[in-house]
Scaffold this active site. Structure first.
Site, PDB file in Angstrom:
ATOM      1  N   GLY A  56       0.827  -1.205   0.000  1.00  0.00           N
ATOM      2  CA  GLY A  56       0.000   0.000   0.000  1.00  0.00           C
ATOM      3  C   GLY A  56       0.859   1.250   0.000  1.00  0.00           C
ATOM      4  O   GLY A  56       2.028   1.212   0.382  1.00  0.00           O
ATOM      5  N   CYS A  83       5.262  -6.218   1.814  1.00  0.00           N
ATOM      6  CA  CYS A  83       5.615  -4.798   1.845  1.00  0.00           C
ATOM      7  C   CYS A  83       4.852  -4.079   2.973  1.00  0.00           C
ATOM      8  O   CYS A  83       5.159  -4.264   4.138  1.00  0.00           O
ATOM      9  CB  CYS A  83       5.363  -4.158   0.483  1.00  0.00           C
ATOM     10  SG  CYS A  83       6.155  -2.535   0.281  1.00  0.00           S
ATOM     11  N   TYR A  84       3.832  -3.273   2.640  1.00  0.00           N
ATOM     12  CA  TYR A  84       3.029  -2.614   3.674  1.00  0.00           C
ATOM     13  C   TYR A  84       2.437  -3.655   4.626  1.00  0.00           C
ATOM     14  O   TYR A  84       2.312  -3.414   5.836  1.00  0.00           O
ATOM     15  CB  TYR A  84       1.913  -1.814   3.012  1.00  0.00           C
ATOM     16  CG  TYR A  84       1.085  -0.955   3.944  1.00  0.00           C
ATOM     17  CD1 TYR A  84       1.496   0.332   4.288  1.00  0.00           C
ATOM     18  CD2 TYR A  84      -0.117  -1.425   4.467  1.00  0.00           C
ATOM     19  CE1 TYR A  84       0.722   1.117   5.132  1.00  0.00           C
ATOM     20  CE2 TYR A  84      -0.889  -0.651   5.306  1.00  0.00           C
ATOM     21  CZ  TYR A  84      -0.463   0.624   5.636  1.00  0.00           C
ATOM     22  OH  TYR A  84      -1.229   1.403   6.476  1.00  0.00           O
ATOM     23  N   HIS A 173       8.328  -7.470  -3.160  1.00  0.00           N
ATOM     24  CA  HIS A 173       7.116  -7.894  -3.861  1.00  0.00           C
ATOM     25  C   HIS A 173       7.389  -9.166  -4.664  1.00  0.00           C
ATOM     26  O   HIS A 173       7.952  -9.104  -5.760  1.00  0.00           O
ATOM     27  CB  HIS A 173       6.634  -6.787  -4.798  1.00  0.00           C
ATOM     28  CG  HIS A 173       6.066  -5.601  -4.087  1.00  0.00           C
ATOM     29  ND1 HIS A 173       4.737  -5.506  -3.753  1.00  0.00           N
ATOM     30  CD2 HIS A 173       6.669  -4.477  -3.626  1.00  0.00           C
ATOM     31  CE1 HIS A 173       4.528  -4.352  -3.125  1.00  0.00           C
ATOM     32  NE2 HIS A 173       5.681  -3.716  -3.028  1.00  0.00           N
ATOM     33  N   GLU A 175       5.219 -10.910  -6.207  1.00  0.00           N
ATOM     34  CA  GLU A 175       4.242 -11.055  -7.286  1.00  0.00           C
ATOM     35  C   GLU A 175       4.693 -10.433  -8.601  1.00  0.00           C
ATOM     36  O   GLU A 175       4.114 -10.736  -9.662  1.00  0.00           O
ATOM     37  CB  GLU A 175       2.888 -10.459  -6.863  1.00  0.00           C
ATOM     38  CG  GLU A 175       2.853  -8.939  -6.738  1.00  0.00           C
ATOM     39  CD  GLU A 175       3.295  -8.420  -5.379  1.00  0.00           C
ATOM     40  OE1 GLU A 175       2.944  -7.274  -5.040  1.00  0.00           O
ATOM     41  OE2 GLU A 175       3.988  -9.164  -4.644  1.00  0.00           O
ATOM     42  N   SER A 227     -22.335  -7.792 -28.258  1.00  0.00           N
ATOM     43  CA  SER A 227     -21.558  -6.878 -29.087  1.00  0.00           C
ATOM     44  C   SER A 227     -20.689  -7.621 -30.094  1.00  0.00           C
ATOM     45  O   SER A 227     -20.218  -7.023 -31.061  1.00  0.00           O
ATOM     46  CB  SER A 227     -20.657  -6.010 -28.202  1.00  0.00           C
ATOM     47  OG  SER A 227     -19.624  -6.803 -27.622  1.00  0.00           O
ATOM     48  N   GLY A 228     -20.457  -8.906 -29.858  1.00  0.00           N
ATOM     49  CA  GLY A 228     -19.538  -9.665 -30.696  1.00  0.00           C
ATOM     50  C   GLY A 228     -18.151  -9.754 -30.108  1.00  0.00           C
ATOM     51  O   GLY A 228     -17.305 -10.493 -30.599  1.00  0.00           O
ATOM     52  N   GLY A 229     -17.893  -8.995 -29.031  1.00  0.00           N
ATOM     53  CA  GLY A 229     -16.621  -9.094 -28.329  1.00  0.00           C
ATOM     54  C   GLY A 229     -16.580 -10.343 -27.471  1.00  0.00           C
ATOM     55  O   GLY A 229     -17.594 -11.008 -27.248  1.00  0.00           O
ATOM     56  N   VAL A 230     -15.398 -10.649 -26.960  1.00  0.00           N
ATOM     57  CA  VAL A 230     -15.229 -11.910 -26.242  1.00  0.00           C
ATOM     58  C   VAL A 230     -16.055 -11.943 -24.952  1.00  0.00           C
ATOM     59  O   VAL A 230     -16.633 -12.988 -24.616  1.00  0.00           O
ATOM     60  CB  VAL A 230     -13.733 -12.192 -25.959  1.00  0.00           C
ATOM     61  CG1 VAL A 230     -13.135 -11.150 -25.028  1.00  0.00           C
ATOM     62  CG2 VAL A 230     -13.533 -13.590 -25.397  1.00  0.00           C
ATOM     63  N   ASP A 231     -16.147 -10.834 -24.220  1.00  0.00           N
ATOM     64  CA  ASP A 231     -16.858 -10.847 -22.939  1.00  0.00           C
ATOM     65  C   ASP A 231     -18.341 -11.165 -23.119  1.00  0.00           C
ATOM     66  O   ASP A 231     -18.882 -12.086 -22.488  1.00  0.00           O
ATOM     67  CB  ASP A 231     -16.700  -9.509 -22.217  1.00  0.00           C
ATOM     68  CG  ASP A 231     -15.256  -9.205 -21.851  1.00  0.00           C
ATOM     69  OD1 ASP A 231     -14.438 -10.139 -21.853  1.00  0.00           O
ATOM     70  OD2 ASP A 231     -14.943  -8.029 -21.574  1.00  0.00           O
ATOM     71  N   SER A 232     -19.018 -10.382 -23.955  1.00  0.00           N
ATOM     72  CA  SER A 232     -20.457 -10.588 -24.116  1.00  0.00           C
ATOM     73  C   SER A 232     -20.755 -11.933 -24.779  1.00  0.00           C
ATOM     74  O   SER A 232     -21.766 -12.580 -24.468  1.00  0.00           O
ATOM     75  CB  SER A 232     -21.081  -9.447 -24.933  1.00  0.00           C
ATOM     76  OG  SER A 232     -20.612  -9.445 -26.258  1.00  0.00           O
ATOM     77  N   THR A 233     -19.863 -12.391 -25.666  1.00  0.00           N
ATOM     78  CA  THR A 233     -20.088 -13.680 -26.319  1.00  0.00           C
ATOM     79  C   THR A 233     -19.942 -14.834 -25.332  1.00  0.00           C
ATOM     80  O   THR A 233     -20.732 -15.788 -25.344  1.00  0.00           O
ATOM     81  CB  THR A 233     -19.120 -13.862 -27.499  1.00  0.00           C
ATOM     82  OG1 THR A 233     -19.232 -12.740 -28.381  1.00  0.00           O
ATOM     83  CG2 THR A 233     -19.438 -15.129 -28.269  1.00  0.00           C
ATOM     84  N   LYS A 373      -9.593 -10.788 -17.295  1.00  0.00           N
ATOM     85  CA  LYS A 373      -9.733 -10.835 -18.748  1.00  0.00           C
ATOM     86  C   LYS A 373      -9.054 -12.063 -19.348  1.00  0.00           C
ATOM     87  O   LYS A 373      -9.616 -12.720 -20.242  1.00  0.00           O
ATOM     88  CB  LYS A 373      -9.134  -9.561 -19.361  1.00  0.00           C
ATOM     89  CG  LYS A 373      -9.332  -9.436 -20.864  1.00  0.00           C
ATOM     90  CD  LYS A 373     -10.762  -9.073 -21.198  1.00  0.00           C
ATOM     91  CE  LYS A 373     -10.932  -8.740 -22.663  1.00  0.00           C
ATOM     92  NZ  LYS A 373     -12.280  -8.243 -22.978  1.00  0.00           N
TER      93      LYS A 373
END
Length: 517
Positions: A56, A83-84, A173, A175, A227-233, A373
C-alpha cells in the site's frame, strides 16, 4: 459461487494487489480481493485457507493509514504480509516497530537468506537473489516470536516469520516479474505452508458456473446485449448452456460498426451456438441523429442513449424476461469495493449498458464477475470459440464514430471502414494482430494535396494507431516493422478512394489516449 479452497487478499491500496490475485490463480488456486476494512468475523465466514496482506502507498505510522484488525491473526489461518503488509504486522504485534528509512528503496535489490524457512524451499540458498522493492518505511524491530529470514544491503529485516503461528512477511514484492523466484516463494506459501489444494481451472469453472446459473435462474428468461466481443459472447454461450432458448440475445447494429461486422458476428453465433438471437438493424436511427455532429462527447451520448432506447424497446417485446445479463469482470468488482476504489458499486455494476436495470426493473446476472480478462479468454477456449473472437481487439462502444474526427457522414464512414479493414487484414497476415493490444485507422478532418498518376488529388488523411498495452490504463505505440506499415499505407492509398496520405501516431498513453476521441 462457493469454492473449497480460497485465498483472501486484503487490499491496502497497492498497485500490485490484482497481480497477487492473478499469481495465486495461475497456481490453480481461487483467490478473492477484499478491502482491508473487512472485519475478522466476515473474513472468518469466508473460511479462507490463507490470507495475504497486500502492499500500500501509506505509512503505517500515519494517523489515518489503513490498519489491520488484530483478530485476523487469531483465526488460525496462515498469513503472508507483503511490503506494507509486513510493516502492518510489525506495527500491530507486540515488540514490533516501524520507522521511516533515510531514502526510499525503489527498484531491484539483492536479497540474501539469513534463516531457514519453508518460503525458501527449493530455492538455491547461497548467493544473492534479485527482488523488487518499493517502500519508504522499514521494520526496525521484529515482533516477539519472529525471526529475520532475509536481508538486503540496506534493510536488515527484509523477510521475517513466526513459523509456530504460520505468519510470514516479505518487505519485497514476490508477485512482480522483476523478483527472481517470486512465483516459487508464493507457491511455497500456498502449498508448503497453507496446504491449499488446486482445482481452480477454467474447465471446472465452466462446469460449476453453468450448474450455478441453472439453479439461480430456474425457469426465468434472460436478455443479453451482444456486441460480438469476447466478454459478451462468453456470457451468452455460458447462459445458453445453462438455460437454452430462455436466453434472448440482442445484437444492435448502430451504423458505426466495422465493415460487414454485424452480419459476420450474427451469422457466426447463429451457426455455431444456436443462440436465440435477434439482429436489430438500427443504422438509420443512429446515423440520422449523428449526422453532422462533431463533438466527441455528444457522439458518445447520442450513441449511448439511442442504444438504451433501442435495446429497451426490443427487450420489452420479449414476454417474461426477468434478468439482464452483463459481462462485468472481476477488476470492475474489485474497483467497486477496494480500499482505493471508493463507493462506486452502483456505477460499476451498471457500466455496460448505462443503467438499464433501473429503467427496466430487471435483476442482474453476471457470469464473469469472478474472472480476469485472461481467464475469460481461457473460458472462451473451453467453450470452443474461435480465436477470431477470443483475440478480437478491443472496440469502443461508440465504434467508428470516435475514430472519425469531426462530423459523421455515411461517406466518411465508408472511407474509414475500407481503410480499417486493410489495417486488420495486414496485421493478421503478418502475425502481428496477436502481438499488439489494438490496431486501427482514424480518419482525420483535413485534406492534403497528392499526386496519383499524372493527376493532382486533394483528399483525406488517415492515421494509423497501433499500441501495446496490458490493461489499457497505459500504452505505448507498437514498433511494427516498417515493411508492414509500408504495405498498409500503400494498400490504403491505392485501394481506398478518398485517402491520399497515411500517417503514424507514435504517442504514448499518457499523455495521449489510445482512442483519438
Amino acid at each position: 459461487m462457493q469454492h473449497n479452497d480460497t485465498v483472501v487478499i486484503l487490499d491496502f491500496g497497492s498497485q500490485y494487489t490484482q497481480l497477487i490475485a492473478r499469481r495465486v490463480r495461475e497456481a490453480g488456486v481461487y483467490s478473492e480481493i477484499h478491502p482491508c476494512t473487512l472485519s475478522a468475523d466476515k473474513l472468518k465466514a469466508i473460511a479462507p485457507k490463507a490470507v495475504i496482506l497486500s502492499g500500500g502507498p501509506a505509512s503505517v505510522r500515519d494517523v489515518d493509514s489503513p490498519q489491520l484488525d488484530p483478530a485476523v491473526l487469531e483465526l488460525g489461518v496462515p498469513v503472508l504480509g507483503i511490503c506494507y503488509g509486513m510493516q502492518l504486522l510489525a506495527n500491530t504485534l507486540p515488540g514490533g516497530a516501524v520507522a521511516s528509512a533515510k531514502e526510499r528503496e525503489y527498484g531491484r535489490a539483492e536479497l540474501s537468506f539469513s534463516g531457514k524457512s519453508p518460503l525458501w524451499e527449493g530455492i538455491e540458498a547461497a548467493g544473492a537473489h534479485t527482488v523488487w522493492m518499493s517502500h519508504g518505511d522499514h521494520v526496525v524491530s521484529i515482533p516477539d516470536g519472529f525471526e529475520v529470514i532475509a536481508r538486503t544491503g540496506s534493510v536488515e529485516a527484509a523477510a521475517m516469520q513466526d513459523a509456530s503461528r504460520n505468519i510470514y512477511a516479505l518487505q519485497f514484492h514476490p508477485e512482480v516479474a522483476h523478483t527472481e523466484d517470486g512465483v516459487a516463494i508464493l507457491n511455497n506459501f500456498l502449498f508448503k505452508i497453507a496446504n491449499v489444494g488446486t482445482g481452480w481451472t477454467m474447465a471446472s469453472y465452466v462446469e460449476s458456473e453453468v450448474a450455478a446459473l441453472r439453479e439461480k435462474l430456474g425457469d426465468d428468461h434472460v436478455v443479453c446485449a451482444l456486441s460480438g466481443g469476447v466478454d459478451s459472447t462468453v456470457v451468452a454461450v455460458l447462459l445458453h448452456k445453462a438455460i437454452g432458448k430462455r436466453l434472448h440475445c440482442i445484437f444492435v447494429d448502430n451504423g458505426v460498426l466495422r465493415l460487414h461486422e454485424g452480419e459476420e458476428v450474427v451469422n457466426y453465433l447463429r451457426e455455431h451456438f444456436d443462440l436465440n438471437l435477434k439482429y436489430v438493424q438500427a443504422q438509420d436511427r443512429f446515423l440520422d441523429r449523428l449526422e453532422g455532429v462533431e463533438d466527441p462527447e455528444k457522439k458518445r451520448k447520442i450513441i449511448g442513449h439511442t442504444f438504451i432506447e433501442v435495446f429497451e424497446e426490443e427487450a420489452k417485446a420479449i414476454p417474461g424476461v426477468k434478468w439482464l445479463a452483463q459481462g462485468t469482470l472481476y477488476p470492475d468488482v474489485i474497483e467497486s469495493v477496494s480500499f482505493k476504489g471508493g463507493p462506486s458499486v452502483v456505477i460499476k455494476s451498471h457500466h455496460n449498458v448505462g443503467g438499464l436495470p433501473e429503467k427496466m426493473d430487471l435483476k442482474l446476472v453476471e457470469p464473469l464477475r469472478e474472472l480476469f480478462k485472461d481467464e475469460v479468454r481461457k473460458v472462451a477456449y473451453e467453450l470452443g470459440m474461435p480465436e477470431s473472437i477470443i483475440w478480437r481487439h478491443p472496440f469502443p462502444g461508440p465504434g467508428l464514430a470516435i475514430r472519425i474526427i469531426g462530423a459523421i457522414t455515411r461517406e466518411r464512414l465508408d472511407i474509414l471502414r475500407r481503410a480499417d479493414k486493410i489495417v486488420q487484414a495486414e496485421l493478421l497476415a503478418s502475425d502481428w494482430y496477436r502481438k499488439v493490444w489494438q490496431g486501427f485507422a482514424v480518419l482525420l478532418p483535413l485534406k492534403t494535396v497528392g499526386v496519383m498518376g499524372d493527376d493532382r488529388t486533394y483528399e483525406n488523411v488517415c492515421a494509423l494507431r497501433i499500441v501495446d498495452s496490458l490493461d489499457a490504463m497505459t500504452a505505448d505505440w507498437s514498433r511494427v516493422p516498417t515493411d508492414i506499415l509500408a504495405r498498409i499505407s500503400n494498400r490504403i492509398i491505392n485501394e481506398v478512394k478518398g485517402i491520399n496520405r497515411v500517417v503514424l501516431d507514435i504517442s504514448s498513453k499518457p499523455p495521449a489516449t489510445i482512442e483519438w476521441e
